[in-house]
Design a protein around this motif. Structure first.
Motif, PDB file in Angstrom:
ATOM      1  N   ARG A  64       0.890  -1.313   0.059  1.00 14.06           N
ATOM      2  CA  ARG A  64      -0.062   0.015   0.236  1.00 14.06           C
ATOM      3  C   ARG A  64       0.746   1.253   0.037  1.00 14.06           C
ATOM      4  O   ARG A  64       0.626   2.123  -0.735  1.00 14.06           O
ATOM      5  N   TYR A  65       1.827   1.219   0.911  1.00 16.38           N
ATOM      6  CA  TYR A  65       2.688   2.552   1.056  1.00 16.38           C
ATOM      7  C   TYR A  65       3.918   2.380   0.109  1.00 16.38           C
ATOM      8  O   TYR A  65       4.519   1.407  -0.145  1.00 16.38           O
ATOM      9  N   TYR A 112      -0.015   6.562   0.242  1.00 11.61           N
ATOM     10  CA  TYR A 112      -0.782   5.625   1.317  1.00 11.61           C
ATOM     11  C   TYR A 112      -1.667   5.005   0.178  1.00 11.61           C
ATOM     12  O   TYR A 112      -2.514   4.350   0.797  1.00 11.61           O
ATOM     13  N   GLY A 113      -1.673   5.180  -1.036  1.00 10.97           N
ATOM     14  CA  GLY A 113      -2.693   4.450  -1.862  1.00 10.97           C
ATOM     15  C   GLY A 113      -2.603   5.383  -3.359  1.00 10.97           C
ATOM     16  O   GLY A 113      -2.177   6.363  -3.501  1.00 10.97           O
ATOM     17  N   ASP A 115      -3.010   8.972  -3.573  1.00 14.32           N
ATOM     18  CA  ASP A 115      -2.931   9.667  -2.200  1.00 14.32           C
ATOM     19  C   ASP A 115      -1.557   9.872  -1.903  1.00 14.32           C
ATOM     20  O   ASP A 115      -0.783   8.806  -1.707  1.00 14.32           O
ATOM     21  N   THR A 136      -1.347   1.292  -8.285  1.00 14.01           N
ATOM     22  CA  THR A 136      -0.840   0.765  -7.021  1.00 14.01           C
ATOM     23  C   THR A 136       0.729   0.523  -7.072  1.00 14.01           C
ATOM     24  O   THR A 136       1.669   0.817  -6.334  1.00 14.01           O
ATOM     25  N   ASP A 190       3.805  -2.329   3.767  1.00 17.16           N
ATOM     26  CA  ASP A 190       2.264  -2.664   4.055  1.00 17.16           C
ATOM     27  C   ASP A 190       2.048  -3.029   5.397  1.00 17.16           C
ATOM     28  O   ASP A 190       2.174  -4.024   5.971  1.00 17.16           O
TER      29      ASP A 190
END
Lengths: 114, 116
Positions: free
Chosen positions: B30-31, B50-51, B54, B71, B95
């Motif tokens: 995710r990160y 963070y996404g 994002d 991603t 993650d």
């Protein structure tokens, strides 16, 4: 403020000597702790990590580290270093709970003499 | 090693030109992060994500922008490169919800950027 201190900036050892690198952190909550190694010209590679359970953790290449909660310490050890362990070592802390923030120490340069 | 690929690995560019560094991951973490590493300063966080779409600033974000449209990809752009941005740039991933990972952060192999 959160911080990580690595007190030894440069360490020189002869092959077969024992190694202990200090790492102290400042953080009030529960943490994940890491040691990374960076060989010259390369990226940071994970040596070992602690996030729960047995405070004595074993990593790759014969390294281990002990988490002492009361001392806010996570010292890295190796009983007998080799010339190939010459590298820079970084301690890092991350607060448990899934935050993005990692605090890295300034690193310890280890030179092992053959 | 985690599946992180950085490109280019080495680049020399002139002051004032735009530069984009790419980070590609195959771990579905995710990160994603961009750090720079300089002698005497250690690792410093530039931006993180963070996404998808994002992103947020790190401690040394001035002069840098980032984008994350997928991603697996995180781009770092130097809008107008300066000599002070000569550095080694590391992409990293983590993650926090990954099983048994202890929220480990993994690093790419680095991009050496020289601004002349």
């Amino acid at each position: 403020a959160q911080s990580v201190s690595q007190h030894n900036h440069h360490v020189i050892l002869s092959e077969a000597a024992s190694l202990e690198l200090g790492c102290n952190y400042s953080y009030g909550g529960t943490v994940n702790l890491f040691w990374y190694v960076q060989y010259p010209g390369q990226h940071l590679q994970l040596l070992l990590k602690y996030f729960s359970g047995d405070p004595l953790v074993k990593g790759i290449k014969g390294f281990e580290a002990e988490f002492i909660k009361s001392k806010f310490s996570f010292n890295l050890r190796k009983p007998s270093v080799q010339w190939s362990d010459t590298a820079e070592y970084f301690c890092a802390v991350n607060a448990q709970g899934g935050t993005y923030k990692y605090i890295f120490g300034t690193g310890t340069r280890l030179k092992v003499l053959a | 090693d985690a599946g992180i690929t950085q490109s280019p690995r080495h680049k020399v560019t002139e002051t004032g030109t735009p530069v984009t560094l790419r980070c590609h991951q195959t771990e579905n973490h995710r990160y994603m992060y961009w750090y720079r590493q300089d002698p005497g300063h250690g690792l410093r966080l530039i931006h993180y994500s963070y996404g998808v779409k994002d992103t947020d600033k790190g401690e040394v974000s001035d002069g840098y922008s980032v984008s994350r449209s997928k991603t697996e990809d995180f781009l770092l752009t130097l809008e107008s490169a300066t000599s002070s941005q000569t550095s080694v740039y590391f992409c990293a991933i983590s993650d926090p919800n990954g099983r048994n990972s202890g929220n480990t952060i993994y690093f790419g192999e680095g991009s050496w950027l020289t601004v002349v």
